[in-house]
Design an enzyme around this catalytic site. Sequence first.
Site, PDB file in Angstrom:
ATOM      1  N   LYS A 124      10.262  -3.147   4.507  1.00 11.64           N
ATOM      2  CA  LYS A 124       9.591  -2.134   3.685  1.00 11.64           C
ATOM      3  C   LYS A 124       8.945  -1.183   4.691  1.00 11.64           C
ATOM      4  O   LYS A 124       7.759  -1.279   5.017  1.00 11.64           O
ATOM      5  CB  LYS A 124       8.574  -2.776   2.739  1.00 11.64           C
ATOM      6  CG  LYS A 124       8.081  -1.811   1.664  1.00 11.64           C
ATOM      7  CD  LYS A 124       7.315  -2.553   0.583  1.00 11.64           C
ATOM      8  CE  LYS A 124       6.539  -1.616  -0.313  1.00 11.64           C
ATOM      9  NZ  LYS A 124       7.349  -0.727  -1.149  1.00 11.64           N
TER      10      LYS A 124
HETATM   11  C1  LIG Z   1      12.496   1.221  -2.581  1.00 10.73           C
HETATM   12  C2  LIG Z   1      11.929   0.057  -3.325  1.00 10.73           C
HETATM   13  N1  LIG Z   1      12.764  -0.835  -3.881  1.00 10.73           N
HETATM   14  C3  LIG Z   1      12.304  -1.900  -4.582  1.00 10.73           C
HETATM   15  C4  LIG Z   1      10.956  -2.113  -4.734  1.00 10.73           C
HETATM   16  C5  LIG Z   1      10.471  -3.288  -5.517  1.00 10.73           C
HETATM   17  O1  LIG Z   1       9.853  -4.216  -4.678  1.00 10.73           O
HETATM   18  P1  LIG Z   1       8.684  -5.161  -5.194  1.00 10.73           P
HETATM   19  O2  LIG Z   1       9.123  -5.719  -6.492  1.00 10.73           O
HETATM   20  O3  LIG Z   1       8.583  -6.193  -4.133  1.00 10.73           O
HETATM   21  O4  LIG Z   1       7.465  -4.322  -5.325  1.00 10.73           O
HETATM   22  C6  LIG Z   1      10.047  -1.213  -4.156  1.00 10.73           C
HETATM   23  C7  LIG Z   1       8.602  -1.407  -4.285  1.00 10.73           C
HETATM   24  O5  LIG Z   1       8.010  -1.961  -3.417  1.00 10.73           O
HETATM   25  C8  LIG Z   1      10.541  -0.113  -3.436  1.00 10.73           C
HETATM   26  O6  LIG Z   1       9.711   0.775  -2.894  1.00 10.73           O
END
Ligand SMILES: Cc1ncc(COP(=O)(O)O)c(C=O)c1O
Length: 295
Positions: free
Chosen positions: A159
Amino acid sequence: MTLIPFDDRDGWIWMDGEFVPWREAKVHVLTHALHYASSVFEGARMYDGEVFELTRHSQRLHRSAEILDMQVPFSVAEIDRACVETAQRMGLSDAYVRPIAWRGPEQMGVSAQATKTHVAVAVWAWPSYFDPEEKRRGIRLTHAKYRRPAPDTAPTEAKASGLYMICTLSKHAAEREGYADALMLDYRGYVAEATGANIFLVRDGAIHTPTPDCFLNGITRQTVIGLARQHGFEVIERHIHPDELPSFSEVFITGSAAEVTPVREIGEHRFTPGNISLTLMDDYSQLVRNRRKAA
Ligand SMILES: Cc1ncc(COP(=O)(O)O)c(C=O)c1O
């Protein structure tokens, strides 16, 4: 909508182990992260005083940093504690929690071996990622111009802030056309995700979702798959071609910020939030408030 600038608010931000008054939580303009995107972050939500899946978020922060060749100088437990204490200091029990780790200004240039990794945690009230009225009816997505890169093009498992450049551009283009968000394809042309959330599509009572091999396998995504299976809904992870979009009846997206949000349009295609989307939306909101057991 009146936006209160994020550098001009009351409260406290946890920075490198100490609480700093909100307006003083600053970095130098020659911070490596600002120039070279050497930063990773998290986004979690606190419900009724408890951060949902807090430790998994802190672990992912560590993992994202490792992938970017950075070492977070605080343990997962310390990051967990920083999140909880920051929320307490802010007097918030329902809030968005944002930990971030970045390379500092000790070295400037592509090489960053001498930089220190800094960490901060900020917590603020952020009730709904999408307009609440729109969220109930289902949001409208358009098609994004940019595609999720291949795992050998970018560190797609992290991330990492740098990966959001194409998300911001896609979201801006969507908003300019009156859409809430955009559907991004992956480098092969398969359906990938929205700009900050994973996607699920329903056909004949079965839930289909793209295999997360070049984008985040979201914590919410994994939670929702568990909830769906608890209900006896079939969940199929596979590559989904955009030509299949007309064959789906329901679509929803998931994310810590977005939670479970039904989708009513993707470009020219129409969907109706139905039993599966609404059941999982409801289950998720009960689970995050400890009113339901995880799978
Ligand atoms: C690009 C992206 N994809 C997917 C997610 C979903 O991830 P999560 O459920 O861990 O928040 C997020 C959010 O964090 C995101 O920014």
